[in-house]
Structure formats: structure tokens, C-alpha cells
Design a protein around this motif. Sequence first.
Motif, PDB file in Angstrom:
ATOM      1  N   LYS A  32     -67.857  38.133 168.007  1.00 53.69           N
ATOM      2  CA  LYS A  32     -69.114  37.510 167.555  1.00 53.69           C
ATOM      3  C   LYS A  32     -70.273  38.332 168.136  1.00 53.69           C
ATOM      4  O   LYS A  32     -70.313  39.542 167.918  1.00 53.69           O
ATOM      5  N   ASP A  81     -66.969  40.540 163.705  1.00 58.49           N
ATOM      6  CA  ASP A  81     -66.418  40.176 162.395  1.00 58.49           C
ATOM      7  C   ASP A  81     -66.027  38.706 162.291  1.00 58.49           C
ATOM      8  O   ASP A  81     -65.367  38.313 161.320  1.00 58.49           O
ATOM      9  N   HIS A  82     -66.400  37.879 163.265  1.00 55.87           N
ATOM     10  CA  HIS A  82     -66.165  36.437 163.164  1.00 55.87           C
ATOM     11  C   HIS A  82     -67.454  35.686 162.861  1.00 55.87           C
ATOM     12  O   HIS A  82     -67.583  34.500 163.165  1.00 55.87           O
ATOM     13  N   CYS A 110     -68.875  36.007 159.629  1.00 54.18           N
ATOM     14  CA  CYS A 110     -68.997  36.322 158.205  1.00 54.18           C
ATOM     15  C   CYS A 110     -69.076  35.076 157.329  1.00 54.18           C
ATOM     16  O   CYS A 110     -68.628  33.986 157.705  1.00 54.18           O
ATOM     17  N   ASN A 151     -69.047  34.591 152.733  1.00 55.86           N
ATOM     18  CA  ASN A 151     -68.188  35.046 151.644  1.00 55.86           C
ATOM     19  C   ASN A 151     -68.116  36.564 151.572  1.00 55.86           C
ATOM     20  O   ASN A 151     -67.100  37.137 151.190  1.00 55.86           O
ATOM     21  N   ASN A 152     -69.208  37.213 151.934  1.00 58.01           N
ATOM     22  CA  ASN A 152     -69.256  38.667 151.808  1.00 58.01           C
ATOM     23  C   ASN A 152     -70.167  39.221 152.900  1.00 58.01           C
ATOM     24  O   ASN A 152     -71.380  39.189 152.779  1.00 58.01           O
ATOM     25  N   GLY A 153     -69.589  39.705 153.989  1.00 55.08           N
ATOM     26  CA  GLY A 153     -70.386  40.237 155.081  1.00 55.08           C
ATOM     27  C   GLY A 153     -70.878  39.150 156.025  1.00 55.08           C
ATOM     28  O   GLY A 153     -70.423  37.999 155.990  1.00 55.08           O
ATOM     29  N   ILE A 154     -71.821  39.531 156.897  1.00 55.79           N
ATOM     30  CA  ILE A 154     -72.385  38.584 157.862  1.00 55.79           C
ATOM     31  C   ILE A 154     -73.072  37.439 157.121  1.00 55.79           C
ATOM     32  O   ILE A 154     -73.790  37.653 156.137  1.00 55.79           O
ATOM     33  N   HIS A 155     -72.853  36.223 157.608  1.00 52.29           N
ATOM     34  CA  HIS A 155     -73.389  35.029 156.939  1.00 52.29           C
ATOM     35  C   HIS A 155     -74.916  35.098 156.888  1.00 52.29           C
ATOM     36  O   HIS A 155     -75.582  35.391 157.892  1.00 52.29           O
ATOM     37  N   THR A 171     -76.059  43.540 151.587  1.00 52.45           N
ATOM     38  CA  THR A 171     -75.139  42.829 152.467  1.00 52.45           C
ATOM     39  C   THR A 171     -75.080  43.511 153.828  1.00 52.45           C
ATOM     40  O   THR A 171     -75.005  44.740 153.920  1.00 52.45           O
ATOM     41  N   GLY A 212     -72.865  44.235 156.775  1.00 52.83           N
ATOM     42  CA  GLY A 212     -71.444  44.236 157.092  1.00 52.83           C
ATOM     43  C   GLY A 212     -71.175  43.900 158.545  1.00 52.83           C
ATOM     44  O   GLY A 212     -72.044  44.052 159.409  1.00 52.83           O
ATOM     45  N   PRO A 213     -69.954  43.440 158.862  1.00 57.49           N
ATOM     46  CA  PRO A 213     -69.599  43.118 160.243  1.00 57.49           C
ATOM     47  C   PRO A 213     -69.314  44.373 161.063  1.00 57.49           C
ATOM     48  O   PRO A 213     -69.205  45.475 160.527  1.00 57.49           O
TER      49      PRO A 213
END
Length: 633
Positions: free
Chosen positions: A515, A539-540, A542, A544-548, A585, A587-588
Motif C-alpha cells: 500500500k 498494488d493493494h 487498486c 477496476n483499473n489501476g489505483i482507485h 490511469t 498504475g500501481p
Amino acid sequence: MPSENCVNITTGITNFKTEAVKNFNSVDLSQSITNKRGHVLNTGGSVWALEFVPKKACLDHDHTQYLAVGGYNSVTEHHTFAESPHCRNAIQIWQCTSDTNASLKPQLDMCILHDFGVVVDFKWCPSSVYDEADKLGIMTVLFGDGQVRVFVVPHPNLVRKQNNIPLEETVYILAKSPRLLLKLPRAYNMCIAWGGYDRLACGTKLGGIIVWDILKSLKSQVPIVSVNICNASLLAIKCLAWISLLNRDILISSDSDGNINLHDMNDPFIVSKIFRVRCTYICIAGTGHGSRFCFGDTDGISRINLTFQHKKSVTLTAHNCLIWSIATSPFHGIAATAASDGTLMVKPYSSEKIKFNPKHKLNVLEYTLYKLIFDNDTQTFRYVDGLLPKTKLPEQLYHNILTDPIVSIHKVAWNNNNNASGWVASGGKAGLCRLEFTGSQMSSHSGVIKKVKITEEHAVLSIEEQEIKNQEEQLAIVKELRSSEVWHEAIPYSYMTPSAIRHSLTATTLRGTHKILRRPLKFLKDNPSECIVIVYLGDHLCGNNGIHNGLLATLLDEQLAYVSLPNLPNFTGFTANLDINYFETVGPNQWIVIRGILDKVEGRKAFANAWIENLEGVRMTEARSLYISPKTQ
């Protein structure tokens, strides 16, 4: 000890919180006002004397502070001058901390019990003799019988050690007799003031001023008079103040006819009148340096003199009623005034912008730290915070002299210890003593940016966090900002209380592996209208697609607050409107840069812009906000 007096206290600006506070308990201001550091103490009796224990400069690493509180034994009693001394009372010693990040509550550490009557005022010897294994200091106390008594106060820890008293329990000691009793025939003392480490000046009811040599008196155990000015005034001396602790030759006095006089100890019997104010009570405080002093009168105006020769003064604060007390902080050049309408104001007196102005315009803002009001229907005291700074004198409402005396603030005192100089205490008729931090390090939502030492959040870093730290140090933007003379690195969340941090979404809930593992980097300019935050997102986090996108909105909202709140009244506001546009978007597992800049300020409204970009400078999300500072009474 004061009788039981449970008080309902309401605090807060938008988030109001009411608590029932019993004797010797306190309310934490940070629980209702996020960027406040302070407490409200219920002492049980009307406060007339208030002062911090002076400590040696070599103890600056020690955050433990002691505050002495004295006055009446209840909030309902009234006393006349020079009444019978046979009345039981107590002087309270409260222990508190100057560490703004600590969550320790003040506690009643020691009570000095006596039967000398009500406490009119007391002063600690400014030359500290503090010793944790021996004594707190030398205290001179003026009692209601008009006599001054000198006590050498032991340290609470010494008393605990000698009597096997647990650390969490209050220590009670009985003062049967003072070390010295300072009195002369027919000399009823009305005020006292220390001059350096050895001189104590006492103003009398008959208009005399007696200067005692305390050092020689303590050594010989016999009171020794240094100077006795019998005709300092034709009327009673109401207040005394030395120009500074370093200059023990110049003493300022005020009498009940509104005269402010200067007394030179090199030629003490020549009295020089500086001002004449049409009132019967004037409080005075030396500025700690130079030849300037501050004074406040019954019309609610506090002033500072410019020179002795020209007899000119400049308005500092403007209340609408009697000013009971004025105190100065020589570390900051700030005066604090306490008035009978329940207000406490602060104003810088060493600013270059202060110039003589015959119309007494407030060309430098004065701030009302709070106003105490009382609701008779609910029997509740409320501290009103977040009041707007004043830029002009208020209209004089002479009927305000009839304000409810229960809200009157009688005494204000700065902490003159170097490592705690941002703390100010005030108390009055209601028996409530407010202890508050006013320094610029209280919150990053401040109009002044101060360089601080950046330390690691954790003493031992995990393997994952160490890897992110190594990446962080190699980022070009980090190297550029850290080498810049314009940008200053700050510690995120330092303006929040420990309780607020524990309940924060970004400071606690979303922290951890995968996180927001490592604390974000935060950079501010000298003028807090621009801010840059650099953070690594795992990466926790996210959607639906990438960082919330909700997390991105939260980060943008915080960034907008960083540049908006320092420019709003009392550094306080809330989000009234937030517009966000998402372009790409996010990304994580990547670094992002969040930039914020203040657009404009219109009264209580602040408009700002912020955006998120990657390390290549590609803008992925942007936002615009409106922050509004709440209305106050």
C-alpha cells in the motif's frame, strides 16, 4: 482545597464536543480542533495568579514543564483587600509537557496547602534554581492580607522519594511558615515584580514602592530593603514591571489615578511621568529588551511605548472592556492580553510594520486566540476558536463593562523557558485555565514555514521499505528539491495529534506493505502557497483499473489543504467544493508527484489547484478546490 465544582465545557470550531470536567481534570483541545495543541484545566477556584516554573537553559532537552496556579478557593467567593489572613487555601502545581507530539495530559502534581488567605499574585524568581532532585524554585507570594511571603518550593519528586508516594498521585505539602516575610509598618502591598535574580519590587496601597534585596535576605534570614520610595505616587500602586530581566535599573509603575511612572534605581526618588490614562487600573509588562513596555487599560486598549522622551505609543490589541493582564514573550516579540469579556488576544510588538499612527490603526493583524462564553440555560462554558483577525479597532460599547464576570480572564502568562516558549496559559473567574501552544511548529497549516530536522519514521526499516528508500534517494526530483534554497522538506502529518494520526485514512489505514509503505516526501516553499508531495503507491490500492480514483481524490484533497489552510483565518477551513478530472490511469507500484498551488484568497475563501503527474511530468489527474474558513461569533 477547592470544593467540588464540575463544569460543562464545549470546545471546537465545526466539530463541537461537550464534556463534564471535574476538579483537577482537563479537556484535550486537539480532540475537537485538529490543529490545536492544548488543554483546559479545571482548577476549582477563581484564578488570580499564574506562572510557569523557570528552568535552566541546560535542561532544554527536558519537555517536562510546571505551571503554578493560585487565587481563590472557589468560583463564588469575593474578597476585599487587607482582610483577615486566616483562610485555608492552596497553590496548585500542574505538570505538563512542551512536546506538541505527545499525548500526555496535564496532571495536578503538587498542592501547597496554607492558611495565609487568598492568593493575589505570585512570581517565581526568574533566575532558575530548578533541580529535579531538590527544588522547583523560589516563589514570592502576595496574599490578601497585603503581605509578601517567600517560599523555597521543593520538587514534587523529592517529596515523593522522601515519603514513598507513588508517581501518579498528587503530592500535598503544608506551608506552615515562609522562608521570609516581607512587610513594613502600614505598607500594604498590592503588586510585586522581580528584577533579575535578587531584586523584588512591591507596590503599596499608600503609593510607595519597596525594593527588597532577596539574595541578601535569604542568606541572612532577615528581610533587607534595598530602596524604599515612599512618595512614588500619591495614590495606590496597582502594577509594577521592570523593563527587562537584564536591566534592573528601570522600573515602571501604574497607580489608581491612571499615571504610568518611570523609576530609575540609580536616582530612585525622582519620579518621571510617562503617560496619563483616564482610568483606575493599568496593567504593565516589560518587553524583555530595550526601553519599551506594554500596557493595557480599562477601555480595552493595549499599547506599546515608542520612546520615553516623546511619550508616544502604538495600539496593539483592542478589546471592548477592561484588560486584566498583559504578558510578553521576549523570544517571539509577542504580547498577549486577557480581558473581562473572556477574550485572549495576541499581537506582535517587534514587527517592523509597527509605526506611530495617531489614528491607532491596526496595521499589523491581531489575533483572538479564543473567547470564553457562558450559556446560563445549559450552564455550559464554550471556548470559541477560529475567530477572524482584526484589522481595525472595534466600536466602543461602553455597556460591555457590565459583561458577565464569570467569563472574565484575569491572568495570562507565557512560558519563558526556551524549549517551551510557544506555550501560553490563561485563567480567570470560572476557575478554568487554558494551556495552549501558539508556536509555528504546532501545525504545517501555519503562515510560517520553518526548517525541521527530517528523521526516519521507523528506527529499523524492513527489506521492502529499504528498497523503496534507495529508489527515493535516486529520484532526480528529490535531489533537485533537497538541494534547492527555495523548497524546504517537511514531515507529513506532523500537524496532527497522535489520536488524529491513528484515525487517519492516509496516515494509518492505507499504510503498509503493498500500500503506502513509506512515508511520503513533502516539500514546501517559504511562502506556504505551493507544495509538492512524492509518494510510492503499492498494488493493494487498486480499483477496476489501476489505483482507485477515490484514493487519488483523497490525496489531491490533502494537497489542496496544504496550500489553502495556511492562508485562511486561524489556519482552519473545510472543503466546500472539489472538482476532479481524470486524464490517464495511474498504475500501481510506481512513484507519483502531487503538486499544489494556491490560486487566490477572498476573505474566508481560498481557491487552489492541484494535479498528479508521473516522474516524466505527464499530468494524469487534476483538481480544483474551494476551502472556506468557518464563521465565528
